[in-house]
Design an enzyme around this catalytic site. Structure first.
Site, PDB file in Angstrom:
ATOM      1  N   LYS A   1       3.290   9.546   8.716  1.00 16.98           N
ATOM      2  CA  LYS A   1       2.913   9.052  10.041  1.00 16.98           C
ATOM      3  C   LYS A   1       3.786   9.638  11.162  1.00 16.98           C
ATOM      4  CE  LYS A   1       0.210   5.288   8.272  1.00 16.98           C
ATOM      5  NZ  LYS A   1       0.424   4.623   7.006  1.00 16.98           N
TER       6      LYS A   1
ATOM      7  N   TYR B   1       0.851  -1.185   0.000  1.00 24.14           N
ATOM      8  CA  TYR B   1       0.000   0.000   0.000  1.00 24.14           C
ATOM      9  C   TYR B   1       0.885   1.233   0.000  1.00 24.14           C
ATOM     10  CZ  TYR B   1      -3.489   3.494   1.271  1.00 24.14           C
ATOM     11  OH  TYR B   1      -4.303   4.608   1.279  1.00 24.14           O
TER      12      TYR B   1
ATOM     13  N   ASP C   1       9.203   2.947   0.530  1.00 24.30           N
ATOM     14  CA  ASP C   1       8.063   3.599   1.170  1.00 24.30           C
ATOM     15  C   ASP C   1       8.139   3.278   2.650  1.00 24.30           C
ATOM     16  OD1 ASP C   1       5.735   4.487   2.209  1.00 24.30           O
ATOM     17  OD2 ASP C   1       4.417   3.552   0.719  1.00 24.30           O
TER      18      ASP C   1
HETATM   19  C1  LIG Z   1      -0.160   5.003   5.622  1.00 20.80           C
HETATM   20  C2  LIG Z   1       0.689   4.685   4.465  1.00 20.80           C
HETATM   21  C3  LIG Z   1       0.674   5.467   3.297  1.00 20.80           C
HETATM   22  C4  LIG Z   1      -0.306   6.592   3.101  1.00 20.80           C
HETATM   23  O1  LIG Z   1      -0.145   7.618   4.006  1.00 20.80           O
HETATM   24  P1  LIG Z   1      -1.381   8.634   4.264  1.00 20.80           P
HETATM   25  O2  LIG Z   1      -0.819   9.641   5.205  1.00 20.80           O
HETATM   26  O3  LIG Z   1      -2.478   7.794   4.836  1.00 20.80           O
HETATM   27  O4  LIG Z   1      -1.743   9.215   2.951  1.00 20.80           O
HETATM   28  C5  LIG Z   1       1.585   5.161   2.302  1.00 20.80           C
HETATM   29  N1  LIG Z   1       2.447   4.147   2.423  1.00 20.80           N
HETATM   30  C6  LIG Z   1       2.489   3.377   3.522  1.00 20.80           C
HETATM   31  C7  LIG Z   1       3.501   2.283   3.620  1.00 20.80           C
HETATM   32  C8  LIG Z   1       1.598   3.601   4.569  1.00 20.80           C
HETATM   33  O5  LIG Z   1       1.625   2.803   5.637  1.00 20.80           O
END
Ligand SMILES: *Cc1c(COP(=O)(O)O)cnc(C)c1O
Length: 433
Positions: free
Chosen positions: A269, A145, A241
């Site tokens: 985050k 994701y 990511d």
């Molecule tokens: C939470 C998350 C995202 C998206 O971040 P948002 O602040 O919710 O847009 C992207 N990549 C990873 C790995 C995530 O855990």
């Protein structure tokens, strides 16, 4: 069962006003059943719902609250900064301070750009990789994701490496075709995609600790190093990511923990300490392609606003305390072992994946859960839903999906962990009676 009448009323109201009653889908409890709790306040390791039920929280706003909720220094910093104005749309010194901190902590980042969410970070890093390499296609992994930008909402057909089909209505099929997918931990599939798309692949984007399928472990074949090598060979960029695992599995994220350097890193985050912040950064020659230094456009009205920067600074500065991550990991391991022992005692087959202060317990007969299709095919998702709701009744707040990670914070005490293990024992006994 606890009284949740105000949450029930709120959810009914919210459903009339907001799609699904929520502003982010998994909060609606669709995959576990039951009523989402509306939260009124939070402090340390605890949250309280609008009926004043208290929960030990292992979601932590999906990761950011690594210091615990409403940490006094973070709150004070944000309050002081708010007094001086919340957003200028002009440069401020707090951007320099947080940038310096991020560059010091994350080994591969020389230059950084702040945005407002993880989604913006990944979306912008992908555009940058495409602009830098002048190639359009990219590779992601099944179940990875990377936020909700169009190109990332693509999953693969059952296991095989394949061209992307959009996962969401509204994503043009023609655009999704540029997204190539491969199973996680499967370097042969990645090699095949490069061979089939010679000179067309801009980058690989990977969660180095996959967390959005439930936590997954790297195989022992040096998968990240293999990705690094093939990117170098093919002239593609490697993007980590680390929106979830950054500042979570080590102060310098997964890249520091595993010793593999990506070209670009996406953060989110924890970097905002609970306020909306994301960032992407990396090698200087790549980052200088971003506007206004270079031709890759990316902007943001609220990006780098002092309030969010201050929350990030106050949070990150407290992660660098010696022993911080060791303590977090020790606590997490103790919880995971306690939960597995509880499952065993109740005769419930389960396995756990843990990396540092993030983990998932899967209800499955498998010996190991190694990829997202293990979850969809071999985990008892219905049992997870019942367990989740039984834990809520016991005052334990877990993520409302088997496909999610749990997070430990510095505020969780040994007593909280003991209470959680005891609660799980009671919940499992009830469910297997
Ligand atoms: C939470 C998350 C995202 C998206 O971040 P948002 O602040 O919710 O847009 C992207 N990549 C990873 C790995 C995530 O855990």
């Amino acid at each position: 069962m606890s009284n949740i009448s105000h949450s029930l009323q709120d959810f009914e109201q919210a459903q009339k006003l907001l799609p699904g009653g929520v502003n982010s889908p998994v909060r609606a409890f669709k995959s576990v059943g039951g009523t989402p709790r509306f939260f009124a306040r939070a402090k340390g390791a605890y949250v309280w719902d609008v009926d004043n039920n208290q929960y030990i929280d292992y979601v932590g706003s999906w990761g950011p609250m690594i210091l615990g909720h409403a940490h006094p220094d973070v709150v004070k910093g944000v309050q002081d900064t708010a007094e001086l104005g919340m957003s200028f749309g002009a440069p401020c010194e707090l951007e320099i301070d947080l940038a310096r901190m991020v560059i010091d902590m994350v080994p591969s980042i020389d230059v950084v750009r702040f945005v407002n969410s993880g989604t913006e970070a990944t979306m912008s890093a992908l555009r940058l990789a495409r602009g830098y390499t002048r190639r359009d296609k990219f590779i992601k992994f099944d179940g990875g994701y990377h936020g909700h930008a169009d190109g990332f909402l693509v999953k693969a057909g059952s296991g095989a490496a394949t061209f992307g089909e959009p996962d969401s209505a509204g994503v043009p099929a023609d655009y999704a075709k540029l997204t190539l997918t491969a199973p996680f931990n499967d370097i042969e599939s990645v090699k095949r995609l490069f061979a089939e798309n010679k000179g067309e692949i801009a980058c690989i984007i990977v969660e180095p600790v996959p967390g959005n399928t439930g936590v997954m472990l790297l195989n022992d074949n040096g998968f990240l190093q293999q990705l690094r090598d093939i990117c170098d060979l093919e002239g593609a960029l490697l993007i980590f990511d680390e929106v979830m695992c950054g500042f979570r599995v080590a102060a310098g994220g997964a890249q520091q923990r595993f010793g593999i350097m990506p070209d670009l890193t996406c953060l989110g985050k924890i970097i905002g300490g609970g306020l909306p912040v994301g960032a992407y950064g990396g090698r200087e020659d790549i980052m200088r392609k971003i506007s206004p230094d270079g031709p890759v456009y990316q902007a943001g009205t609220l990006s780098g606003n002092p309030l969010a920067m201050r929350a990030g600074i106050e949070t990150l500065s407290r992660l660098q305390k010696p022993g911080f991550y060791e303590a977090l990991e020790t606590k997490t391991t103790r919880l995971v072992e306690g939960l597995l022992a509880g499952c065993k005692a109740a005769g419930v087959p389960a396995v756990a994946n843990q990396v540092g202060a993030m983990f998932t317990v899967f209800f499955t007969e498998l010996d190991a859960v190694t990829c997202c299709s293990d979850v969809s095919k071999h985990c008892d998702l219905a049992f997870f839903g019942r367990f989740f709701n039984a834990m809520l009744d016991e005052g334990i707040y877990l993520a409302p999906s088997q496909y999610e990670a749990a997070f430990m914070s510095a505020a969780h005490t040994d007593a909280d962990i003991d209470n959680t293990i005891a609660a799980a024992g009671r919940a499992l006994a009830k469910l297997t009676a």
